[in-house]
Scaffold this motif. Sequence first.
Motif, short mmCIF file in Angstrom:
data_model
loop_
_atom_site.label_atom_id
_atom_site.label_comp_id
_atom_site.label_asym_id
_atom_site.label_seq_id
_atom_site.Cartn_x
_atom_site.Cartn_y
_atom_site.Cartn_z
N ASN A 278 24.34 -42.37 39.79
CA ASN A 278 24.70 -42.85 38.19
C ASN A 278 25.94 -43.04 38.10
N LEU A 279 26.86 -42.69 38.34
CA LEU A 279 27.90 -42.19 38.30
C LEU A 279 29.30 -43.03 39.55
N ASN A 280 29.75 -44.13 39.74
CA ASN A 280 29.92 -44.69 40.81
C ASN A 280 31.87 -44.34 40.79
N ILE A 281 32.31 -43.79 39.67
CA ILE A 281 33.05 -43.44 39.81
C ILE A 281 34.07 -42.36 38.80
N VAL A 282 34.54 -41.20 39.13
CA VAL A 282 34.76 -39.81 38.62
C VAL A 282 36.03 -39.78 38.81
N GLY A 283 36.68 -39.03 37.79
CA GLY A 283 37.86 -39.07 38.22
C GLY A 283 38.48 -37.15 37.28
N VAL A 284 39.71 -37.04 38.48
CA VAL A 284 40.10 -35.71 37.92
C VAL A 284 41.58 -35.89 37.52
N TYR A 285 42.37 -34.61 36.54
CA TYR A 285 43.43 -35.46 36.18
C TYR A 285 44.41 -34.16 35.61
N GLY A 286 45.73 -33.93 35.39
CA GLY A 286 46.29 -32.91 35.06
C GLY A 286 47.95 -33.53 36.17
N MET A 287 48.50 -32.64 35.32
CA MET A 287 50.25 -31.87 35.53
C MET A 287 50.62 -32.04 37.26
N PRO A 288 51.53 -33.14 36.85
CA PRO A 288 51.71 -32.57 38.68
C PRO A 288 51.81 -31.45 38.96
N GLY A 289 51.14 -30.66 40.59
CA GLY A 289 51.36 -29.23 41.10
C GLY A 289 50.88 -28.20 40.30
N LYS B 70 33.83 -43.08 35.22
CA LYS B 70 32.16 -42.70 34.02
C LYS B 70 32.41 -41.39 33.20
N LYS B 71 33.52 -40.61 34.16
CA LYS B 71 33.40 -39.38 33.52
C LYS B 71 35.14 -38.40 34.43
N SER B 72 35.39 -37.73 33.31
CA SER B 72 37.28 -37.37 34.28
C SER B 72 36.83 -36.28 33.22
N PHE B 73 37.88 -35.66 34.19
CA PHE B 73 38.02 -33.74 33.83
C PHE B 73 39.64 -33.25 34.57
N SER B 74 39.37 -32.43 33.04
CA SER B 74 41.49 -31.96 33.37
C SER B 74 40.98 -30.35 33.84
N ILE B 75 42.04 -30.57 34.97
CA ILE B 75 43.05 -29.49 35.14
C ILE B 75 44.09 -28.80 34.86
N GLY B 76 43.56 -27.88 34.27
CA GLY B 76 45.13 -27.18 32.85
C GLY B 76 45.57 -26.26 34.18
N VAL B 77 46.90 -25.66 33.59
CA VAL B 77 47.30 -23.91 34.30
C VAL B 77 46.84 -23.33 34.68
N LEU B 78 47.07 -22.14 35.76
CA LEU B 78 46.06 -20.97 35.84
C LEU B 78 46.32 -19.56 34.63
N GLU B 79 45.41 -19.55 34.23
CA GLU B 79 46.17 -18.22 33.28
C GLU B 79 46.95 -17.23 33.72
N HIS B 80 47.59 -16.13 32.64
CA HIS B 80 48.27 -15.81 33.08
C HIS B 80 48.47 -14.63 34.04
N LYS B 81 47.01 -13.55 34.13
CA LYS B 81 46.33 -12.96 34.61
C LYS B 81 45.97 -13.64 36.43
N GLU B 82 45.59 -15.00 36.11
CA GLU B 82 45.59 -15.42 37.13
C GLU B 82 46.76 -15.62 38.26
N ALA B 83 47.27 -16.38 37.51
CA ALA B 83 48.46 -16.68 37.82
C ALA B 83 49.75 -15.29 38.78
N TRP B 84 49.59 -14.45 38.00
CA TRP B 84 50.33 -12.79 38.50
C TRP B 84 49.89 -12.49 39.39
#
Length: 608
Positions: free
Chosen positions: A176-187, A304-318
């Motif tokens: 039922n979802l024909n268009i799905v989106g993912v968004y977040g800052m470059p990189g 129809k649905k969009s999902f946000s991707i954020g930066v890595l948490e401090h421990k993950e980044a390290w």
Amino acid sequence: MEVTMGSASNLVTGVIGYLLQKIKRNFSYVCHHRTMVLDFEKKVEMMKDKRDRVLLDVDAAQKNCETIYPDVNHWLMKVDDMIISELNKVKGLEDEAKKKCFISLCPNVKACYQLSKKAEEDAGAVDELLQQGGFDKISYLDIPPPVVHVPPKDFEDFDSRKLVFNKIMEAVKDPNLNIVGVYGMPGVGKTTLVKEVIRQVEEDKLFDSVVMAVVTHTPDIKNIQDQLADTLGLTFKEPSMSGRVSRLCQRLKKEKKILVVLDDIWTRLDLMEVGIPLGDEDQVCTILLTSRNSNVLKKDMDAKKSFSIGVLEHKEAWDFFKKIAGDGVESHGLPSIAIEVAKRCGGLPIAIRTLATSLKNEPPFAWEDALQQLNRPPSSNFKGVPAAVCSSIEWSYDRLPSEEHKQTFLLCGLMGHNVLFDDLLVYAKGLGLFHGINTVEKTRIRLLTVVSHLKASCLLVDSYSNQRFDMQDLICDVAISIASKGNHVFALRAQDVLEDWPDGDIMKRWDMISLQNANISMLPDLLRCPNLVCFEMLSEDPSMKIPANFFKEMKNLKVLYLSGMNLSPLPSSISLLANLGTLCLIDCVLRDIALLGSSRIWRFLAFR
């Protein structure tokens, strides 16, 4: 009665004649058996030659990944059987015919007859095979199943990504979802996450086919179509855009359940204008989009649905930074400096990968120097991107081993996304990028080496085909910013609007101009850029014309690339470039083909 006797006489005469002819024929078989065998063997040699020629074509076709027609393979099997089996039978009969009868005084009449009869029959069969072997085509280029190549090394299974990854998977499974989106800052890793979705979809066989195209901030409908067509094994034969749209739409509809991934959308894109159907009752077509802007997905593309991707948490980044930089970051008093360096990446995977790769196995003083450089304000600033992230990419650029590497990197940034290696080769050769290297082949070898170094530094990445390479959006933006320092490069893209050209003093400092589908009302009558070595202009407006004297003062131009404009009539000043040996790459509306063909500046290099 006389009539009856006459008829009987004629019948007897006919029978006797037939018998005599048969006896003569059989006697001929016995007497000329050697001639029959030689004729058969001669035809077999002809068939061997024919088979060997066909095998050469088959080998060449298979190396080109083409499929051999069934009748060709069947013919080759019949030929091999004739050569091996029937030839041996004839040889066996020939050996038998050499044996004498009656105490070796008389020839073996029966064996000679059988040999001659067999040789004649097989000679006829060889003639038939020779006729059947006159193939117009022996192979065809099969359409491979649509597959998106996803390098396994790119994805890192971060805990903060697992939840959004699972939600995206649930969304693409939902009919039922024909268009799905993912968004977040470059990189932040949108493309990497989406490629992992593609891998999972293909592994679980959720769709019959998956295709992908990169859109970028300079959307080129034809280029998007070509990317999708490459994945589908589709070749466009229609010259018009409407024909291409119809062909692509028709091809996509052949897949009952298909996932279409469009990466890096900046503004509204009409899917039907590209040739992407949204599906009907008989087809499930799901569109997965990535963008920097959630409004583009929700409002412009009606996701129809969009999902946000954020930066890595401090421990993950390290942890990610340590994984790339190596275990040495936790020894010899380095951890505190390394942690500070990692913080400058702002939790962006692209910055972490680039910086950690450059500092891997470096001594402590190199880390201290890197931290000092990263603390300086960057020359590149982009909305929504931490300044420290831009500094990390600029620092990686500064660390490149030679000026050749730096110039190649900047040239890649100006050329944009999914660049053909051969196009970069044309520019490198035309601009004389590598000093002391004059031949095309030596330039190719050197360029392959430099590109591999840039990939190792994470400044370039692989693209959707082996003939292309790509650059991450943020890195591309930083490259253009670096190239534009000091007004040496003037670059405009699709989102840029140029109302007035800069004053003459600024234009005199330009070395390169790159105008890719920018909003330009008109070109100046005379471009006063005496130091210009490269002029590139791509336009979607066929009415855009170049003034007659436009090239008059380009005394140092080495590369000219024009696409999409109307060059009818040709600007008269273009003839002034002939004596400069300018490399001209022209893909425009032309009517003065004869004039262009006779001009010495029309130099399509052999490797183009």
